[in-house]
Each structure stands twice: as structure tokens, then as C-alpha cells.
Design a protein around this motif. Structure first.
Motif, PDB file in Angstrom:
ATOM      1  N   ALA A   1       0.691  -1.052   0.019  1.00  0.00           N
ATOM      2  CA  ALA A   1       0.025  -0.051   0.067  1.00  0.00           C
ATOM      3  C   ALA A   1       0.821   1.220   0.104  1.00  0.00           C
ATOM      4  CB  ALA A   1      -0.957  -0.106   1.221  1.00  0.00           C
ATOM      5  N   THR A   2       0.305   2.371  -0.053  1.00  0.00           N
ATOM      6  CA  THR A   2       1.185   3.569  -0.181  1.00  0.00           C
ATOM      7  C   THR A   2       1.731   4.075   1.096  1.00  0.00           C
ATOM      8  OG1 THR A   2      -1.149   4.740   0.509  1.00  0.00           O
ATOM      9  CG2 THR A   2      -0.622   4.633  -1.926  1.00  0.00           C
ATOM     10  N   GLU A   3       1.344   3.380   2.260  1.00  0.00           N
ATOM     11  CA  GLU A   3       2.130   3.772   3.344  1.00  0.00           C
ATOM     12  C   GLU A   3       3.368   2.983   3.462  1.00  0.00           C
ATOM     13  OE1 GLU A   3      -0.971   1.997   5.931  1.00  0.00           O
ATOM     14  OE2 GLU A   3      -2.468   3.685   5.147  1.00  0.00           O
ATOM     15  N   LYS A   4       4.307   3.383   4.284  1.00  0.00           N
ATOM     16  CA  LYS A   4       5.537   2.528   4.200  1.00  0.00           C
ATOM     17  C   LYS A   4       5.591   1.470   5.514  1.00  0.00           C
ATOM     18  CE  LYS A   4       8.086   4.591   0.994  1.00  0.00           C
ATOM     19  NZ  LYS A   4       8.299   4.021   0.218  1.00  0.00           N
ATOM     20  N   ARG A   5       4.905   1.833   6.607  1.00  0.00           N
ATOM     21  CA  ARG A   5       4.707   1.074   7.577  1.00  0.00           C
ATOM     22  C   ARG A   5       3.213   0.850   8.126  1.00  0.00           C
ATOM     23  NH1 ARG A   5       9.811  -0.788   9.115  1.00  0.00           N
ATOM     24  NH2 ARG A   5      11.583   0.620   8.863  1.00  0.00           N
ATOM     25  N   GLY A   6       2.964  -0.503   8.448  1.00  0.00           N
ATOM     26  CA  GLY A   6       1.674  -0.718   8.862  1.00  0.00           C
ATOM     27  C   GLY A   6       0.533  -1.123   7.796  1.00  0.00           C
ATOM     28  N   GLY A   7       0.784  -0.714   6.616  1.00  0.00           N
ATOM     29  CA  GLY A   7      -0.292  -0.830   5.684  1.00  0.00           C
ATOM     30  C   GLY A   7       0.027  -2.357   5.110  1.00  0.00           C
ATOM     31  N   LEU A   8      -0.948  -3.087   4.341  1.00  0.00           N
ATOM     32  CA  LEU A   8      -0.842  -4.366   3.842  1.00  0.00           C
ATOM     33  C   LEU A   8       0.381  -4.343   3.153  1.00  0.00           C
ATOM     34  CD1 LEU A   8      -2.078  -7.145   3.835  1.00  0.00           C
ATOM     35  CD2 LEU A   8      -3.433  -6.324   1.899  1.00  0.00           C
ATOM     36  N   CYS A   9       0.974  -5.459   2.975  1.00  0.00           N
ATOM     37  CA  CYS A   9       2.288  -5.570   2.317  1.00  0.00           C
ATOM     38  C   CYS A   9       2.378  -7.079   1.774  1.00  0.00           C
ATOM     39  CB  CYS A   9       3.518  -5.215   3.260  1.00  0.00           C
ATOM     40  SG  CYS A   9       5.308  -5.434   2.461  1.00  0.00           S
ATOM     41  N   GLU A  10       2.831  -7.478   0.521  1.00  0.00           N
ATOM     42  CA  GLU A  10       2.796  -8.882   0.223  1.00  0.00           C
ATOM     43  C   GLU A  10       3.713  -9.179  -0.902  1.00  0.00           C
ATOM     44  OE1 GLU A  10      -0.141 -10.790  -2.718  1.00  0.00           O
ATOM     45  OE2 GLU A  10      -1.474  -9.392  -1.911  1.00  0.00           O
ATOM     46  N   CYS A  11       4.381 -10.246  -1.042  1.00  0.00           N
ATOM     47  CA  CYS A  11       5.309 -10.522  -2.225  1.00  0.00           C
ATOM     48  C   CYS A  11       4.938 -11.752  -2.525  1.00  0.00           C
ATOM     49  CB  CYS A  11       6.533 -10.175  -2.061  1.00  0.00           C
ATOM     50  SG  CYS A  11       7.567 -11.074  -1.102  1.00  0.00           S
ATOM     51  N   THR A  12       5.108 -12.142  -3.927  1.00  0.00           N
ATOM     52  CA  THR A  12       4.939 -13.345  -4.814  1.00  0.00           C
ATOM     53  C   THR A  12       6.192 -13.961  -5.166  1.00  0.00           C
ATOM     54  OG1 THR A  12       2.847 -12.952  -5.323  1.00  0.00           O
ATOM     55  CG2 THR A  12       3.819 -14.724  -6.373  1.00  0.00           C
ATOM     56  N   VAL A  13       6.688 -15.016  -4.639  1.00  0.00           N
ATOM     57  CA  VAL A  13       7.992 -15.498  -5.324  1.00  0.00           C
ATOM     58  C   VAL A  13       7.899 -16.806  -5.894  1.00  0.00           C
ATOM     59  CG1 VAL A  13      10.274 -16.473  -4.370  1.00  0.00           C
ATOM     60  CG2 VAL A  13       9.352 -14.673  -3.252  1.00  0.00           C
ATOM     61  N   ILE A  14       8.325 -16.919  -7.190  1.00  0.00           N
ATOM     62  CA  ILE A  14       8.249 -18.104  -7.679  1.00  0.00           C
ATOM     63  C   ILE A  14       9.581 -18.424  -8.133  1.00  0.00           C
ATOM     64  CG2 ILE A  14       7.265 -19.321  -9.935  1.00  0.00           C
ATOM     65  CD1 ILE A  14       5.139 -16.900  -9.859  1.00  0.00           C
ATOM     66  N   PHE A  15      10.123 -19.916  -7.976  1.00  0.00           N
ATOM     67  CA  PHE A  15      11.249 -20.313  -8.868  1.00  0.00           C
ATOM     68  C   PHE A  15      10.925 -21.600  -9.442  1.00  0.00           C
ATOM     69  CE2 PHE A  15      10.915 -20.300  -4.037  1.00  0.00           C
ATOM     70  CZ  PHE A  15      11.348 -21.482  -3.561  1.00  0.00           C
ATOM     71  N   SER A  16      11.618 -21.690 -10.505  1.00  0.00           N
ATOM     72  CA  SER A  16      11.077 -22.664 -11.385  1.00  0.00           C
ATOM     73  C   SER A  16      12.453 -23.259 -12.536  1.00  0.00           C
ATOM     74  CB  SER A  16      10.100 -22.518 -12.255  1.00  0.00           C
ATOM     75  OG  SER A  16       9.699 -23.234 -13.190  1.00  0.00           O
ATOM     76  N   ASN A  17      12.429 -24.528 -12.801  1.00  0.00           N
ATOM     77  CA  ASN A  17      13.318 -24.658 -13.812  1.00  0.00           C
ATOM     78  C   ASN A  17      12.688 -24.677 -15.302  1.00  0.00           C
ATOM     79  OD1 ASN A  17      15.881 -25.513 -12.305  1.00  0.00           O
ATOM     80  ND2 ASN A  17      14.773 -27.221 -11.620  1.00  0.00           N
ATOM     81  N   GLU A  18      11.615 -24.440 -15.428  1.00  0.00           N
ATOM     82  CA  GLU A  18      10.896 -24.008 -16.620  1.00  0.00           C
ATOM     83  C   GLU A  18      10.637 -22.429 -16.565  1.00  0.00           C
ATOM     84  OE1 GLU A  18      10.296 -26.719 -18.433  1.00  0.00           O
ATOM     85  OE2 GLU A  18      10.951 -27.931 -17.000  1.00  0.00           O
ATOM     86  N   ASP A  19      10.136 -21.971 -17.804  1.00  0.00           N
ATOM     87  CA  ASP A  19       9.975 -20.764 -17.940  1.00  0.00           C
ATOM     88  C   ASP A  19       8.574 -20.222 -16.943  1.00  0.00           C
ATOM     89  OD1 ASP A  19      11.737 -20.138 -19.861  1.00  0.00           O
ATOM     90  OD2 ASP A  19      10.538 -20.421 -21.249  1.00  0.00           O
ATOM     91  N   ILE A  20       8.705 -19.097 -16.404  1.00  0.00           N
ATOM     92  CA  ILE A  20       7.740 -18.484 -15.572  1.00  0.00           C
ATOM     93  C   ILE A  20       6.911 -17.560 -16.584  1.00  0.00           C
ATOM     94  CG2 ILE A  20       7.239 -17.163 -13.617  1.00  0.00           C
ATOM     95  CD1 ILE A  20       9.730 -18.060 -12.191  1.00  0.00           C
ATOM     96  N   ALA A  21       5.513 -18.015 -16.835  1.00  0.00           N
ATOM     97  CA  ALA A  21       4.747 -17.232 -17.574  1.00  0.00           C
ATOM     98  C   ALA A  21       4.517 -15.930 -17.176  1.00  0.00           C
ATOM     99  CB  ALA A  21       3.458 -18.301 -18.086  1.00  0.00           C
TER     100      ALA A  21
END
Length: 187
Positions: free
Chosen positions: A46-66
């Protein structure tokens, strides 16, 4: 029978800004680069630096990641228990949710995923620094999912924090504590 190597893993990490969600996503991504051909790290906050919702998606693969965007992941890691209800729909059936135990309500009904309650905040307080609860959760993720070898994460911690001796030592202890919690956690 020979075990087939893992060809793809994905995880959504969620919490609040300031909890180190993006940092552990980066550490996981950089560590995975040593074993997988393709890695994607997609932060969202979110626009807030601290305290707002935060997420990340991590994908690791030996095949292409579409696409770096996924609706549902094999694993969802919840660093703020208040976010569990919001993000439980983001895990695939028979997937895994690793959730911070502090503030987590008892589950009354059967779910189509495995829930692992990790006392990351409690363990961080016992280590003397609440800020390392994110690394405890990362350690639990590595132990429960076996997505990548722990050595790769330890090497990445050393690479990243080598100039800060006490910070490196604290982070390593936290990660190893998370590994221990992950090995002993019950679903």
C-alpha cells in the motif's frame, strides 16, 4: 525409486509494512537463483511505508515462468495473523499456510489446506529482537516445504549481512530457530 527434483515452487508472503515481508522474499529469491533457472519476485504494498498491507509473490522454477502473478500459491506465509482470513483463499487446495501464531484464533472447521502455526514473534522475543520474526518464519518455511536447501538461504544471509557482524549473527540464529520450529511444528 529415485525422487524427482522439484521443478517449481511458489509462495505468497503477506504481512504489514515494516515486518520484513519484502526482505525475506528477496532473500528467498536470491537463494533460489543458485538452484533454479528462473526466479520471480513480485512485491505489492500500500502507499504507507509502515503498517499497511504488504505482500510479495516468489516463484522459482526450472521451466519458464509465464507470469509473476498468481491467484493461488502452493504456500502462503502469513506474518500477521489478522491477515489469515483474507489470504486463506489464495492457497491451493492441499496447499500449506504457515501463519504467525500470535493472535491466531483456533480453527473450528476443516479446511482444504494444511495450517502450520508458527510462534515466530515469541521465538524472536526469546532471541532478544522482535524484528527477526520474519527470518524465523522463513526458516520454518524452508523446513516445512523443503523448497530449497537451508544452506542456500544461509549463504544468502552471509552475503547480504557480512559487513554487519552482529546483525548477521542475529539473523542466522533467527533463521536456524525457524528451521527448528518448522521441523517440530504440527499441522
Amino acid at each position: 525409486m529415485e525422487e524427482k527434483p522439484i521443478s517449481r515452487r511458489d509462495v505468497i508472503i503477506v504481512g504489514l509494512g515494516g515486518m520484513g515481508v519484502l526482505m525475506i522474499g528477496q532473500i528467498l529469491s536470491c537463494a533460489a537463483l543458485r538452484e533454479f533457472k528462473h526466479v520471480s519476485w513480485l512485491p505489492s504494498y500500500a502507499t504507507e511505508k509502515r503498517g499497511g498491507l504488504c505482500e510479495c509473490t516468489v516463484i522459482f522454477s526450472n521451466e519458464d515462468i509465464a507470469s509473476p502473478i498468481i491467484d493461488r500459491a502452493q504456500t502462503v506465509m502469513v506474518l500477521d495473523a489478522a491477515q489469515l482470513e483474507t489470504f486463506e483463499s489464495r492457497v491451493r487446495p492441499d496447499g500449506i499456510i504457515l501463519a504467525e501464531n500470535l493472535g491466531l484464533q483456533d480453527e473450528k472447521e476443516e479446511k482444504d489446506y494444511k495450517l502450520f502455526r508458527i510462534p515466530g514473534v515469541e521465538a524472536a522475543i526469546n532471541l532478544g529482537k522482535i524484528q527477526v520474526s520474519n527470518l524465523i518464519m522463513l526458516g520454518a518455511y524452508v523446513a516445512v516445504t523443503k523448497a530449497i536447501p537451508q544452506q542456500l538461504v544461509e549463504e544468502e544471509l552471509e552475503r547480504r549481512f557480512t559487513d554487519s557482524g552482529s546483525v548477521l549473527e542475529q539473523n542466522q540464529r533467527a533463521f536456524r530457530q525457524g528451521l527448528e520450529l518448522g521441523r517440530n511444528v504440527k499441522k
